[in-house]
Write an enzyme that holds these catalytic residues in place. Structure first.
Site, PDB file in Angstrom:
ATOM      1  NE  ARG A 292      26.198  24.041  35.628  1.00 19.82           N
ATOM      2  CZ  ARG A 292      26.197  22.654  36.155  1.00 19.82           C
ATOM      3  NH1 ARG A 292      26.170  21.995  34.927  1.00 19.82           N
ATOM      4  NH2 ARG A 292      26.584  22.408  37.010  1.00 19.82           N
ATOM      5  CE1 TYR A 430      30.536  32.888  38.728  1.00 18.04           C
ATOM      6  CE2 TYR A 430      30.402  34.024  41.012  1.00 18.04           C
ATOM      7  CZ  TYR A 430      30.485  34.052  39.590  1.00 18.04           C
ATOM      8  OH  TYR A 430      30.434  35.326  39.047  1.00 18.04           O
ATOM      9  CD  GLU A 431      25.013  29.211  38.784  1.00 14.07           C
ATOM     10  OE1 GLU A 431      24.846  28.227  38.585  1.00 14.07           O
ATOM     11  OE2 GLU A 431      24.563  30.053  39.808  1.00 14.07           O
ATOM     12  N   GLY A 432      29.099  25.402  39.282  1.00  8.40           N
ATOM     13  CA  GLY A 432      29.628  24.003  38.826  1.00  8.40           C
ATOM     14  C   GLY A 432      31.115  24.416  38.486  1.00  8.40           C
ATOM     15  CD  GLN A 437      29.995  23.678  33.986  1.00  3.88           C
ATOM     16  OE1 GLN A 437      29.237  23.682  33.114  1.00  3.88           O
ATOM     17  NE2 GLN A 437      29.655  24.036  35.149  1.00  3.88           N
TER      18      GLN A 437
END
Lengths: 588, 588
Positions: A292, A430-432, A437
Site C-alpha cells: 500500500r 488496487y491494493e485496497g 484505506q
C-alpha cells in the site's frame, strides 16, 4: 516526453525532513546522505535513459498473450535485464540473500524514479519486492534459501495472488484450495487481476497465493499463504518442470497497458506453505502495508511525471501578445500558475509524507528498545492508509490538472498527458480501494487502540505548530494555516471517538473524508517542517538561496490553497451517518 | 450498459424549480408541462433504444478518414436519419424555418437525453443547433432563407470553425483570410479541433468560420464570420459543386471517439459574410453562450449516465456475508452509499442549475418590457460560465466516482465506466477551458458591471434563504448549510470587488475558486428551492411520497456534504495573488 529525476527535492526531503543521516546512525545501515545522493543519481539516470522512453511504447504496444504465455511490451525485456544486473531489486534486501541492506526510505526514494519513468514496467519489481518481503518475514529458512537469492538478484520475479472474482475487498470469500500431497500442496483455483502474473523476462515467476486448506475454518481465519512457482526446481535449484499454473487471459484496461493484468489458473499446481496454516491473513497484512505504501508512492511518481510534462508545455506554449508584440508563455497566466503550484506544492507534500512514513520502518528496525520499536511500527501502520489513500486520490486530481494545463492538446493521446491520467486511475483501486484505506485508518488503526496512535501523531504536530509559531516565521498564513488545519484534525479525531460509540455507521460514513483530512494535514506537517528548515538555512546563508526560497513559496501556497480543504472534510465527518444511510435503496 | 431517461427528476425540475407552465404562459410558446412530458418521453425512448446502444460502438470503432472524407462510426448514419426525421433538430427553431418554437429550456432538457445516451453522436446536432442559432441571429434574411430550412430539418449539419494551431483561447491570433470575390469571399486557412467537421450523413455541411478580411484591423476587432459550405448550391438551392474545404486529418483522442475531431483546410473556399465585417467576435459571443451552456449540459448528461451504470453495479455486486449467510450488495456499505449520493445529489443540483439558466433565455424572449428582457439576458449570461465551468468540473469528479464504485472492474474497458470518464475529460477544455469560464465570470460578467448582476442573484438567493428559514423547514442542516454557503458567496463577492482595484492579478488568481464557489452555491439554491416545494407537496399529500422524500434526502446530503466546499473556495479567493505570482518561473 522526457523525465528528469527531481533529485534536489528528494535530497532536501531526505536530508531536512526525514533527517536521513541521523536515521542511518541509529540504524543498522552504513548509508548516509552522500551515498543516498549517489544512488539516487544513478537511479535518476537509469530511469531517464532506459525506462522513461519505453513508457509510451508500453502504452501503445501493451503486453500480449501468445501461445507461449505473456509477452512483455517491446524493449521491456532488455530494460529488465539491465535493471536486474544493476542490482536495483536488491537495494533494501538483507545481505544474507545478496541484498544491499539499504534503508527502506532510500529504496522508497529510488522507487519513485521507476514509477515516474515507467509505472507499468515498475509494477514488476514492485510486486517482486513485496513478495520478497513476505517470504523474508514469514517463510521457513529452507524456503527463504530456495527462493530469495534469485528474487533478490532479479533472476526471478514475484507476484501476489489474492483476488478472486467473488473475493475482492472481501478476502473471506476466497475459494482457491490447497490439498496436501507429500511434502507439498496441490493448489487449485482461479485468481484475477494478477499484475505481471506471467512474462518471459525471467526463467521463473514465484507466485504468492492465498488459498484454503481442506480442513480450514470458514472466513478469513481459514486462509493460508503458499509459494507456487511457474517452474518447480530440480535438485540444483534450477527451474526444471512447468507447474500447472497458467495465464488464461489479459484484461483490456484503461491504462498501464505495459503491465499485464492476468487471470491466473492454478490447476493442481505444486505449492509450498509459507509459515503456519491459516495465518495467511496476518501475513497478508505485513505484505499489504508495504504494497500500500508502494502504491501511494506511485501516486506521487505519476503526479511528478505529469507535472514535468505540464510545466514544459506551460513554458513553451504562447497565447496572447504583450504590448511590445512579444508572445506570452501561458505559465505567466495566474490560473495556469495556480494549477502548476497546486501540482508542485502537493507533490512536495506527498513526497514528504511518503518518505516520512517509509522512514518509520527504518526507525522501527533501528530502535533501541521494544517500546520505541513498537512506537515506530505503529506509526508506520497508522500512516499507511493515509499514504495509500491520500496520495492516490491526489494523483487523480493532479494528473487531471496535467491534462487541463495542456488545453485541447491534453485530450490528444500523442501529447502524453492523457496517458498519465489513465495510468493513475488504477491507483485508488488496487491494493485496497480508497474506501478500504479509510476504513483501515478509522477502524483498525484508530478506533481499535482508542485513538492512542493518532493522538501521539496529533501531539507531535502540535509541537511542530508551536515551534512554528515561536520561530517568528514571517509568513503568517503558514502559521495560521497549519494551526487551523491541525485544529480541524483534532476536532475530527475527537468527533470520531465519541460518535463511533453511538452511531454504528458513523465510521463508515465519515471515513473517506476523515482520511483525506489527515492526508492534507500530514502533508502540511511535512511542508511546514521543510519550510522551517529552509528558513533557518536561509538565515544562516546555507545552501541554494533560490531553491530554498522556492520551498517557502510552495509551503505558503500549500497552506493557503490546499490546507483549507480540511474544513469541508471536517464538516462531512461531523455530519454523521443518517444522511448517508437513511434514504431507501430503491430511491437511488 | 442501458440508459433510462430519469424523466421524473427532469419533470420535477421543470415543473417545480423552473415553473415551466408559468414560463410558457408568459412567453410565445404554446408548450405546457403535459406537452413537455410527452416530448421528453419520446426523447427518452429514442435515446434509450437508438442512441445508447451505439455509444460503445462509437468508442470502439471511432470515426475514420478515408479517400471520400470522414466516415462516421457504424450505425451512426442510420441513427442520424431517424433523429432528423423525428424532427429533433427543429425543436427550438422558429416556425419561419420549419421549427417547432419550443422553449429553450425544454430543448435543453431534451438535449440532456442525447448527451447521456451518446455524447459523441450528440455533438453533431449540438454543433448544428449552435450554427443555426448564430445564423438566425446575425445573418441576412437571404442567407437565413438559403441555409436555415435544411439545417432545421436536419438535412444539412453545421459546424463551428474557430480554433487555429496558434489561436486557442486567444482568438486575436486568428490568421485565416477571407478575400472578396464578386458577391462572395474566398476563405483560406487551417482550423483545428473542428468537431464533426466532415461526415457523409448529410448532403451538405455548413461551416461557420472565423476569418479576417484583407483590410481588417489587428486583434479581435478584425475578425469576421463566414458561412462556408462543403458544397456550394445550384440555382435550385441544392448542393452542386464541391467547395475547397477538406478534412486533412482526425485527432486521436482520449475519448469521444465517435465524434470526428478534424483538421480542416480551407483552400480559397467560397464563403458568405455573416452580418457586418469585423463583428465576428460579437457574433461569437452569442454563439458561445449557447455552446457553453450546451457543454455544461454535457457534464450533467455524462454524469447521469455514469451514475446509472455505477448504481446498477452497486445493487448487483455482493461483497461480504451477513450473519444469516446472505451476501451484501455493496450499495449497503456506507462509503459506497456516500459516493452514490454524491453523484445523485450533485446531478440533481447540476440539472437544476442547467435548466434554471436555460429558462432565462425563454424569460428574456417572453419579457414584457426592455428592463425585464435585459434582466433575464444578463442573468443568462451571468450563469453561463458557471453552468459551463462548474458542471463540467463536477463531471470529472462524478465520472471518476463512477469508476471507483466499480472497484477493479471499473478499470476494465468492457465495463464501460472508464469510457464515461474518458469522454467527460474534454468537457472542461473545449468551448473555453474552466480557467476561461472563470475569467469570464469574474471579469466580463462581474467586474465589468461593478458586480450589479451578481448582486441581484445574491439578493434572490438571500430571499430564498429567508423563505427557507421562515418555512420552519424541519432539517436544520439544510437551512444553515445554505445560509453558510450564501454567506461565503457574499464574502467572496465583496472581496473580489475590493481586491480587484488594488491587485491586478487577483481576479486571475481567484477566478477558478470563485467560479466553483458560485457553482456549489447556485446548485444548492436550486436544491433548496426543490426541497421546499417537495416539503409543501408532502404536507399537502400531493404527488409520489417516496419520490418527494428522496428529494428531501438528496437536498440534505448536498447541503451537508457538498456545500461545505464553499469554505475552501472562499479561503483561496481571499488569499490574493501574491502566493500565485511571486515564485520566479525558473523555480517551477
Amino acid at each position: 516526453m522526457s523525465y528528469i529525476h527531481p533529485y534536489k527535492d528528494t535530497a532536501f526531503c531526505l536530508e531536512q525532513i526525514v533527517e536521513f543521516d541521523a536515521l542511518c546512525e541509529s540504524g543498522e545501515s552504513d548509508a548516509n546522505m552522500e551515498l543516498a545522493v549517489a544512488v539516487l543519481d544513478e537511479a535518476g539516470k537509469f530511469g531517464a535513459d532506459i525506462l522513461a522512453p519505453l513508457n509510451k511504447t508500453g502504452d501503445l504496444q501493451g503486453a500480449k498473450l501468445s501461445d507461449y504465455g505473456v509477452e512483455a511490451s517491446p524493449g521491456f525485456n532488455e530494460a529488465y535485464q539491465q535493471f536486474a544486473e544493476n542490482g536495483w531489486l536488491s537495494l533494501a534486501a538483507t545481505e544474507d540473500f545478496g541484498g544491499q541492506n539499504m534503508p527502506n526510505v532510500l529504496n522508497t526514494a529510488v522507487n519513485e524514479v521507476w514509477h515516474s519513468a515507467n509505472m507499468a514496467f515498475a509494477l514488476c519489481p514492485m510486486l517482486s519486492m513485496g513478495a520478497m518481503e513476505s517470504i523474508a518475514h514469514h517463510a521457513s529458512e529452507e524456503l527463504q534459501n530456495t527462493w530469495l537469492p534469485k528474487m533478490v538478484s532479479g533472476e526471478w520475479t514475484g507476484t501476489m495472488n489474492l483476488t478472486e472474482s467473488d473475493a475482492g475487498s472481501d478476502l473471506a470469500a476466497i475459494k482457491t484450495q490447497a490439498v496436501p500431497e507429500g511434502d507439498h500442496y496441490l493448489v487449485t483455483g482461479q485468481k484475477i487481476f494478477i499484475t505481471w502474473g506471467d512474462h518471459q523476462m525471467t526463467d521463473n515467476v514465484v507466485h504468492l497465493v492465498l488459498a484454503r486448506l481442506p480442513d480450514a475454518p470458514a472466513g478469513v481465519k481459514g486462509i493460508s499463504l503458499f509459494i507456487v512457482p511457474k517452474f518447480t526446481l530440480d535438485g540444483a535449484g534450477e527451474p526444471a518442470t512447468r507447474n500447472a499454473v497458467n495465464c488464461l487471459s489479459l484484461e483490456h484496461k484503461l491504462g498501464i497497458h505495459g503491465s499485464p493484468t492476468c487471470v491466473m489458473e492454478f490447476a493442481g499446481a505444486e505449492g509450498y506453505l509459507v509459515g503456519e496454516p491459516n495465518k495467511g491473513l496476518v501475513y497478508m497484512f505485513t505484505m499489504m502495508n508495504h504494497a500500500r505504501q508502494a502504491v501511494g508512492l506511485q501516486g506521487l511518481s505519476i503526479s511528478e511525471r505529469a507535472y514535468q510534462l505540464a510545466l514544459a508545455y506551460a513554458k513553451d506554449r504562447v497565447q496572447g501578445t504583450r504590448r511590445d508584440g512579444s508572445r506570452i508563455p501561458i505559465i505567466e497566466f495566474p490560473d495556469v500558475r495556480r494549477m502548476l503550484l497546486m501540482m508542485k506544492s502537493s507533490i512536495e507534500a506527498m513526497r514528504g509524507l511518503a518518505l516520512v512514513a517509509a522512514a518509520e520502518l527504518d526507525r522501527a528496525a533501528g530502535a533501541s528498545g521494544e517500546t520505541q520499536k513498537a512506537h515506530h511500527s505503529k506509526r508506520f501502520e497508522l500512516l499507511t492508509p493515509i499514504v495509500k489513500g491520500w496520495l492516490t486520490e491526489m494523483s487523480q486530481e493532479l494528473t487531471s490538472l496535467g491534462v487541463q494545463i495542456h488545453g485541447g492538446m491534453g485530450y490528444i493521446e500523442e501529447t502524453g498527458a492523457a496517458q498519465h491520467l489513465r495510468d493513475a486511475r488504477i491507483l485508488t483501486i488496487y491494493e485496497g480501494t480508497t474506501g478500504i484505506q479509510a476504513l483501515d485508518l478509522v477502524g483498525r488503526k484508530t478506533l481499535m487502540d482508542q485513538g492512542a496512535s493518532l493522538k501521539l501523531l496529533l501531539d507531535e504536530m502540535q509541537a511542530t505548530s508551536e515551534a512554528l509559531s515561536q520561530s517568528a516565521y514571517p509568513e503568517n498564513s503558514v502559521v495560521t494555516g497549519f494551526e487551523q488545519a491541525l485544529k480541524d484534525g483534532m476536532d475530527a479525531y475527537q468527533h470520531l471517538l465519541v460518535s463511533a460509540e453511538n452511531d454504528k455507521h458513523h465510521a463508515g460514513s465519515a471515513s473517506t473524508n476523515f482520511m483525506m483530512l489527515f492526508g492534507y494535514l500530514c502533508g502540511g506537517w511535512t511542508m511546514v517542517k521543510g519550510a522551517m528548515k529552509a528558513r533557518a538555512m536561509l538565515d544562516a546563508g546555507d545552501g541554494d538561496q533560490d531553491f530554498l526560497n522556492a520551498k517557502l513559496h510552495t509551503a505558503r501556497f500549500y497552506c493557503e490553497h490546499m490546507l483549507p480543504r480540511t474544513k469541508s472534510c471536517l464538516a462531512v465527518v461531523k455530519s454523521g451517518s443518517d444522511v448517508v444511510m437513511a434514504m431507501p435503496g430503491e430511491q437511488f
